[in-house]
Design a protein around this motif. Structure first.
Motif, PDB file in Angstrom:
ATOM      1  N   TRP A  53      52.174   6.449  45.328  1.00  0.00           N
ATOM      2  CA  TRP A  53      51.258   5.696  45.717  1.00  0.00           C
ATOM      3  C   TRP A  53      49.760   6.075  45.822  1.00  0.00           C
ATOM      4  O   TRP A  53      48.970   5.547  45.331  1.00  0.00           O
ATOM      5  CB  TRP A  53      51.575   5.161  47.174  1.00  0.00           C
ATOM      6  CG  TRP A  53      52.545   3.858  47.157  1.00  0.00           C
ATOM      7  CD1 TRP A  53      53.791   3.747  46.889  1.00  0.00           C
ATOM      8  CD2 TRP A  53      51.978   2.551  47.473  1.00  0.00           C
ATOM      9  NE1 TRP A  53      54.133   2.537  47.103  1.00  0.00           N
ATOM     10  CE2 TRP A  53      53.111   1.772  47.416  1.00  0.00           C
ATOM     11  CE3 TRP A  53      50.636   2.097  47.588  1.00  0.00           C
ATOM     12  CZ2 TRP A  53      52.968   0.494  47.487  1.00  0.00           C
ATOM     13  CZ3 TRP A  53      50.711   0.627  47.831  1.00  0.00           C
ATOM     14  CH2 TRP A  53      51.691  -0.354  47.806  1.00  0.00           C
ATOM     15  N   THR A 112      48.295   6.374  42.392  1.00  0.00           N
ATOM     16  CA  THR A 112      48.068   5.123  41.695  1.00  0.00           C
ATOM     17  C   THR A 112      47.115   4.221  42.367  1.00  0.00           C
ATOM     18  O   THR A 112      46.094   3.607  41.634  1.00  0.00           O
ATOM     19  CB  THR A 112      49.426   4.287  41.941  1.00  0.00           C
ATOM     20  OG1 THR A 112      50.633   4.806  41.244  1.00  0.00           O
ATOM     21  CG2 THR A 112      49.326   2.874  41.169  1.00  0.00           C
ATOM     22  N   LEU A 113      46.955   4.485  43.699  1.00  0.00           N
ATOM     23  CA  LEU A 113      45.573   3.712  44.302  1.00  0.00           C
ATOM     24  C   LEU A 113      44.284   4.515  43.827  1.00  0.00           C
ATOM     25  O   LEU A 113      43.476   3.897  43.689  1.00  0.00           O
ATOM     26  CB  LEU A 113      45.906   3.909  45.944  1.00  0.00           C
ATOM     27  CG  LEU A 113      47.090   2.783  46.358  1.00  0.00           C
ATOM     28  CD1 LEU A 113      47.265   3.159  47.929  1.00  0.00           C
ATOM     29  CD2 LEU A 113      46.827   1.602  46.224  1.00  0.00           C
ATOM     30  N   GLU A 114      44.452   5.738  43.933  1.00  0.00           N
ATOM     31  CA  GLU A 114      43.217   6.547  43.547  1.00  0.00           C
ATOM     32  C   GLU A 114      42.815   6.171  41.928  1.00  0.00           C
ATOM     33  O   GLU A 114      41.631   6.282  41.772  1.00  0.00           O
ATOM     34  CB  GLU A 114      43.213   8.204  43.619  1.00  0.00           C
ATOM     35  CG  GLU A 114      43.322   8.441  44.839  1.00  0.00           C
ATOM     36  CD  GLU A 114      43.537   9.892  45.076  1.00  0.00           C
ATOM     37  OE1 GLU A 114      43.706  10.643  44.317  1.00  0.00           O
ATOM     38  OE2 GLU A 114      43.607  10.399  46.390  1.00  0.00           O
ATOM     39  N   SER A 115      43.749   5.943  41.056  1.00  0.00           N
ATOM     40  CA  SER A 115      43.461   5.315  39.859  1.00  0.00           C
ATOM     41  C   SER A 115      42.690   4.120  39.835  1.00  0.00           C
ATOM     42  O   SER A 115      42.004   3.744  38.909  1.00  0.00           O
ATOM     43  CB  SER A 115      44.487   5.622  39.068  1.00  0.00           C
ATOM     44  OG  SER A 115      45.563   4.378  39.320  1.00  0.00           O
ATOM     45  N   LYS A 116      42.882   3.405  40.687  1.00  0.00           N
ATOM     46  CA  LYS A 116      42.361   1.932  40.856  1.00  0.00           C
ATOM     47  C   LYS A 116      41.086   2.129  41.773  1.00  0.00           C
ATOM     48  O   LYS A 116      40.458   0.868  41.977  1.00  0.00           O
ATOM     49  CB  LYS A 116      43.443   0.939  41.446  1.00  0.00           C
ATOM     50  CG  LYS A 116      44.523   1.011  40.605  1.00  0.00           C
ATOM     51  CD  LYS A 116      44.476   0.391  38.956  1.00  0.00           C
ATOM     52  CE  LYS A 116      45.739   0.341  38.256  1.00  0.00           C
ATOM     53  NZ  LYS A 116      45.426  -0.046  36.926  1.00  0.00           N
ATOM     54  N   GLY A 117      40.847   3.178  42.072  1.00  0.00           N
ATOM     55  CA  GLY A 117      39.660   3.122  42.997  1.00  0.00           C
ATOM     56  C   GLY A 117      39.722   3.032  44.512  1.00  0.00           C
ATOM     57  O   GLY A 117      38.749   3.065  45.254  1.00  0.00           O
ATOM     58  N   PHE A 118      41.023   3.225  44.942  1.00  0.00           N
ATOM     59  CA  PHE A 118      41.392   2.928  46.380  1.00  0.00           C
ATOM     60  C   PHE A 118      41.566   4.560  47.016  1.00  0.00           C
ATOM     61  O   PHE A 118      41.935   5.428  46.249  1.00  0.00           O
ATOM     62  CB  PHE A 118      42.752   2.244  46.682  1.00  0.00           C
ATOM     63  CG  PHE A 118      42.217   0.778  46.511  1.00  0.00           C
ATOM     64  CD1 PHE A 118      41.994  -0.170  47.394  1.00  0.00           C
ATOM     65  CD2 PHE A 118      42.315   0.186  45.169  1.00  0.00           C
ATOM     66  CE1 PHE A 118      41.799  -1.527  47.120  1.00  0.00           C
ATOM     67  CE2 PHE A 118      42.115  -1.233  45.101  1.00  0.00           C
ATOM     68  CZ  PHE A 118      41.980  -1.896  46.059  1.00  0.00           C
TER      69      PHE A 118
END
Length: 225
Positions: A24, A27-33
């Motif tokens: 998670w 995945t989140l860091e790849s979307k800027g989160f």
């Protein structure tokens, strides 16, 4: 969307949960989160616990809320209408949290009812020495008994499950019977679906009403002033 909350990762061990959590995070860091690890909490479910222990825990949770608000509920200067409203919005929900999944026996309902009546007696300013009947306290406070609200929670969840498509996870997860689970001694060996069948019969609710959302809400409505 600036942030998201209340994401639950479930698995059989903490190590496997951590692997999911790491997935998670990437995945989140790849979307800027960003994933806040400081707010991450671990919870363990003990499925060997009995239903009696669950009900007892919820009653204790209700009394904890009661003690936190005892300065208001036991103050004679506070209007009774305000006390009743606080009980319905803070204390009773704490006692019924998760109740929609309980296969309750009659003794469980009795335990909740006894706890509720003790609370109603208390904030009405009476003790057993006053010899006031429970019916008189109930008429004075008004509203639905906790046993009716318990049934309402169970049937509302049942209606939600029935309206889901057959392939939905909630259908296969909730209505599936597990035969290898150790149950308490004594009869009846009540399951969740048997509790639903009993309450649907007692409330005289047909299958057509279950599948109709608006009619279902009216059928299980427990009015309170």
């Amino acid at each position: 969307m600036l942030f998201t909350d209340d994401v639950v990762l479930v698995d059989e061990s903490r190590a496997r949960v951590n692997r999911k959590l790491e997935l998670w995070r990437r995945t989140l860091e790849s979307k800027g989160f960003r994933l806040s690890r400081t707010k991450t909490e671990y919870m363990m479910c003990d499925f060997s616990a009995t239903r009696h222990e669950d009900v007892k825990h919820r009653i204790l949770a209700g009394w904890l809320k009661w003690r936190q608000a005892s300065g208001i509920l036991c103050d004679k200067r506070v209007p009774q209408k305000l006390k009743v409203k606080f009980y319905r919005t803070a204390i009773r929900p704490a006692m019924l949290y998760g109740a929609e999944c309980w296969p309750t026996k009659r003794r469980h309902v009795q335990q909740l009812s006894v706890a509720e009546m003790r609370m109603l007696w208390w904030f009405c300013g009476h003790t057993r020495r006053d010899r006031v009947r429970n019916e008189a306290i109930r008429d004075r406070v008004g509203g639905a008994p906790i046993e009716d609200k318990l049934t309402q929670h169970l049937l509302r969840w049942f209606g939600h499950v029935q309206r889901r498509p057959p392939e939905a996870p909630v259908r296969s997860g909730v209505l599936e019977r597990v035969d290898n689970v150790k149950r308490d001694r004594g009869r009846p060996k009540l399951t969740w679906d048997e509790s639903v069948k009993r309450d649907v019969k007692d409330w005289n609710i047909s299958k057509e009403i279950v599948l109709d959302r608006s009619a279902w809400r009216l059928a299980i409505n427990v009015p309170e002033p």
